[in-house]
Design an enzyme around this catalytic site. Structure first.
Site, PDB file in Angstrom:
ATOM      1  N   GLU A 178      -2.846  -9.137  -0.657  1.00 23.44           N
ATOM      2  CA  GLU A 178      -4.163  -9.318  -0.043  1.00 23.44           C
ATOM      3  C   GLU A 178      -4.867 -10.599  -0.491  1.00 23.44           C
ATOM      4  O   GLU A 178      -6.034 -10.583  -0.905  1.00 23.44           O
ATOM      5  CB  GLU A 178      -5.040  -8.086  -0.315  1.00 23.44           C
ATOM      6  CG  GLU A 178      -4.502  -6.830   0.341  1.00 23.44           C
ATOM      7  CD  GLU A 178      -5.365  -5.594   0.122  1.00 23.44           C
ATOM      8  OE1 GLU A 178      -6.302  -5.652  -0.700  1.00 23.44           O
ATOM      9  OE2 GLU A 178      -5.113  -4.573   0.781  1.00 23.44           O
ATOM     10  N   GLU A 235       0.361  -0.260   1.845  1.00 21.55           N
ATOM     11  CA  GLU A 235      -0.821   0.555   1.563  1.00 21.55           C
ATOM     12  C   GLU A 235      -1.305   1.156   2.874  1.00 21.55           C
ATOM     13  O   GLU A 235      -1.309   0.490   3.907  1.00 21.55           O
ATOM     14  CB  GLU A 235      -1.949  -0.278   0.946  1.00 21.55           C
ATOM     15  CG  GLU A 235      -1.662  -0.816  -0.448  1.00 21.55           C
ATOM     16  CD  GLU A 235      -2.850  -1.584  -1.014  1.00 21.55           C
ATOM     17  OE1 GLU A 235      -3.987  -1.387  -0.504  1.00 21.55           O
ATOM     18  OE2 GLU A 235      -2.643  -2.391  -1.942  1.00 21.55           O
TER      19      GLU A 235
END
Length: 734
Positions: free
Chosen positions: A375, A509
């Site tokens: 991320e 995720e």
């Protein structure tokens, strides 16, 4: 004043204690030590009153002598007395102020507080035969006067008291070495030469290369039956900047073998281990990662493997944009983007760190996967500007090249590559469409690469704040039909783009805040479980490995103590996840609409090839004679007014029941990433959500015009059923 010439026993003992209790210089002990690897060995007393220890670096296979200074934990106060046939009948324990603490026929007494005591022993005739000063560490006190035979008499030895099996106490030997588990054990030294301490340290990492598969990542996941994963979230990634990353910093306990054994029993096949390195890395130019940090990551990987699962490690919060406008760690994407950091320096550290990580784990088998980053973004969380796509692509190449350069098993190890920021499907697809997602992997092609996608759509239902502050998106507990449809649509896009082209994908995720909703009403909980089922089912149906996010907090599913969920929503979520990930999810049957307007009106569901089971992707209209005539006119059109935006491919099918012409299909609308719409004999009006289909575009149109009766079918592949089109009206028009 008259002086008392006779002091009581405690008074004498106290006087003697203060005069001589701490006067000893100690004796010397020599302890030979040998270890199987280069190691640091420490031999230390239980406390300073027992003497002075030593620490040395020991060369593998070479004997090293340790010199210790030993002091008795109990010191003679009165000289031993020879008594014929003496036998100890009574012990008394005194504090230094003369207060009797304990008295009895033997000393084996629990819960004696830490401190210095005076111990007195009496013979059967009541005479005192010996005393000792006792330096006690607390807890249970076990002591005895030793007797030594001398002709016909029994006399006390000089070392009249034995504490914890040794007059010099129970010492601790500790040994540590790079890439090896620490070891520690108890040791009771004696004066002079002691026995050789032969220490064997067990390697943390494999000492020889383990097996590596020649399969592609997709084949590997399939053949190894990797169907469901779990994140060890907020653990090895936990960090309170500017402090160093610490496993328990965010409230979770240290990972244990019991946790991973429970995970495996719960049905988990792969564990993602987010790893933050902040505070464990030295400065330029080497950027050396601490041995302790690498070793702990390896210990956790080993526990995962010992439980029978695969493992993923990465560089996690080192690139998180969580202190706008700056980044927590060294992956200063935001700063580089705005010219406030040196990109060459960032890439140098990225390469140096992956080189060290890859070398440390080089001998691990194919069950260990590397993931380059997590991320990384500049504040553009949900978007993917092309310049930033290019930069992240370059950084991913830097990481992959460093890994491959270490050789050995790392030459073909599976490596996962993320997209920008949220790394949601649309972001990953956009980068891939420009050739700016997967780095060049040489002769491996794409066979050893994995696309890391995060799926938290819709964000308002999953990652929004349960306790929002001003400006934050509040968490909602409902989800729309269109949002549910998008789960399947996004997974289908991933399949057609990556899986169908031999590129593996996992949802690194995904999930929703189970803990937050665990005490809410049954409707909220039912919706939550259905969401979990749908995401896992969509992943399974499209060849994606789902790895659910569990942070031990809002997103908690399993207990960290044993890897098993508590009864309630947690257990329901796990059960739903396992069922769906193994292909067992059956969505509720859709209900036919009853309020569609227009001259076609409501539809029926089509029929599967077996001729009996409904096909919920198909809307079927049996045309009336009037509508058959209208449909066969030149320029006839099927006009559908929709309530939902198109999210999948559409086919026009016609049937001629009398002539048994059952499947004449033409693709009329095709969506291709990243959001392109291809129309064939069809118009789409964005302003009114109206789809106009020219029947002259139908397959075998000349035969179509000769049919005595007709069925029209719209097959929609953008949701759980054709209901997801949201048809408001359906009409045939000239």
């Amino acid at each position: 004043m008259k002086t008392n010439r006779f002091l009581t026993l405690p008074a004498i003992l106290i006087a003697l204690a203060f005069s001589s209790a701490f006067s000893q210089d100690g004796v010397t002990a020599t302890v030979p030590v040998k270890a199987n690897v280069n190691a640091t060995v420490s031999i230390q007393p239980p406390n300073a009153s027992y003497g002075t220890g030593a620490v040395h670096d020991v060369t593998a296979g070479v004997e090293e002598e340790f010199t210790l200074t030993l002091k008795e934990g109990s010191v003679p106060i009165l000289q031993p007395q020879g008594l014929a046939n003496a036998a100890v009948s009574n012990y008394s324990l005194f504090s230094l102020n003369g207060k009797q603490v304990w008295q009895g026929a033997s000393i084996s007494q629990a819960n004696i507080a830490q401190g210095v005591y005076i111990l007195s022993a009496k013979a059967a005739n009541g005479k005192t035969i010996g005393t000792k000063l006792v330096a006690h560490n607390g807890g249970k006190l076990s002591a005895a006067f030793g007797l030594e035979q001398a002709s016909s008499a029994s006399v006390l030895r000089k070392d009249v008291l034995a504490l914890s099996s040794s007059v010099y106490g129970e010492w601790t030997v500790k040994a540590s070495a790079a890439k090896h588990y620490d070891t520690s054990y108890a040791f009771s030294p004696v004066e002079g030469l002691n026995d050789l301490q032969n220490i064997t340290l067990r390697s943390v990492v494999p000492t020889a290369p383990e097996a590596m598969t020649e399969k592609t990542a997709i084949q590997y996941f399939t053949d190894e039956e990797v169907k469901a994963g779990w994140n060890l979230g907020n653990t090895l990634d936990a960090v309170n900047v500017p402090s160093a990353a610490s496993e328990t910093a965010w409230g979770n306990p240290k990972a244990s073998q019991a946790l991973f054994n429970g995970l495996k029993a719960s049905g988990i096949d792969i564990v993602r281990i987010p790893c933050t390195w902040i505070g464990h890395v030295d400065g330029a130019p080497d950027y050396t990662i601490s041995e302790a940090r690498l070793k702990r990551v390896a210990e956790v990987v080993n526990m995962v493997h010992n439980a029978g699962m695969k493992a993923i490690i990465n560089i996690h919060h080192d690139g998180n944009y969580t202190q706008p406008p700056n980044t927590w760690g060294f992956l200063k994407f935001a700063e580089v983007t705005r010219g406030a950091a040196n990109e060459s320096q960032v890439k140098a550290q990225l390469a140096a760190m992956w080189t060290q990580i890859a070398n440390y784990f080089k001998n691990y088998g194919d069950y260990l996967i590397f993931e380059t980053m997590n991320e990384v973004h500049s504040g553009n969380w949900g978007s993917a500007p092309t310049a930033e796509q290019d930069r992240l692509f370059d950084w991913n190449q830097t990481a992959l090249s460093a890994i491959r350069a270490t050789g050995g098993n790392n030459a073909t190890r599976f490596v996962a590559v993320p997209g920008l920021g949220a790394t949601e499907p649309s972001i990953v697809l956009a980068a891939h469409s420009r050739g700016k997602l997967l780095p060049n992997d040489g002769d491996n092609g794409v066979s050893k690469l994995i696309v890391s996608v995060h799926f938290y759509a819709p964000s308002a239902y999953t990652v929004a704040s349960a306790t929002p502050t001003q400006g934050n998106e509040p968490l909602r507990h409902t989800i729309t039909t269109a949002e549910l449809n998008a789960i399947n649509t996004e997974a289908a896009h991933i399949k057609s783009t990556f899986i169908d082209n031999g590129i593996a994908v996992y949802y690194g995720e995904w999930g929703a805040p189970t803990n937050v909703r665990s005490a809410m009403n049954e409707t909220v909980k039912s919706t939550h479980v259905d969401y979990i089922s749908r995401v896992a089912a969509a992943a399974h149906a499209n060849g994606i490995v789902p790895i659910i996010w569990d942070d031990g907090g809002d997103f908690k599913m399993l207990e960290r103590s044993n890897g098993i969920p508590k009864t309630g929503l947690w257990a329901d979520v796990l059960a739903a996840y396992m069922t769906a990930a193994n292909g067992g999810y059956v969505p509720p049957a859709p209900v036919l609409p009853t309020n569609i307007t227009g001259n076609l009106g409501n539809y029926q569901f089509g029929t599967q090839e077996n001729g009996t089971d409904p096909d919920y992707t198909q809307a079927l209209w049996n045309l009336s004679p009037e509508n058959v005539t209208l449909a066969k006119q030149e320029g006839a059109k099927l006009v559908l007014h929709l309530s939902e935006f198109l999210a999948g491919n559409i086919q026009l099918v016609w049937q001629g029941p009398t002539n048994e012409s059952w499947w004449n299909m033409r693709q009329i609308l095709e969506l291709t990433p990243p959001g392109n719409m291809n129309l064939y004999g069809t118009d789409w009006d964005w302003s009114t959500n109206t789809l106009t289909i020219y029947l002259s575009a139908a397959e075998n149109y000349e035969s179509f015009k000769t049919q005595p009766d007709l069925n029209l079918i719209i097959a929609y592949y953008g949701g759980s059923s054709v209901n997801d089109l949201g048809i408001i009206s359906a009409s045939l028009v000239e």
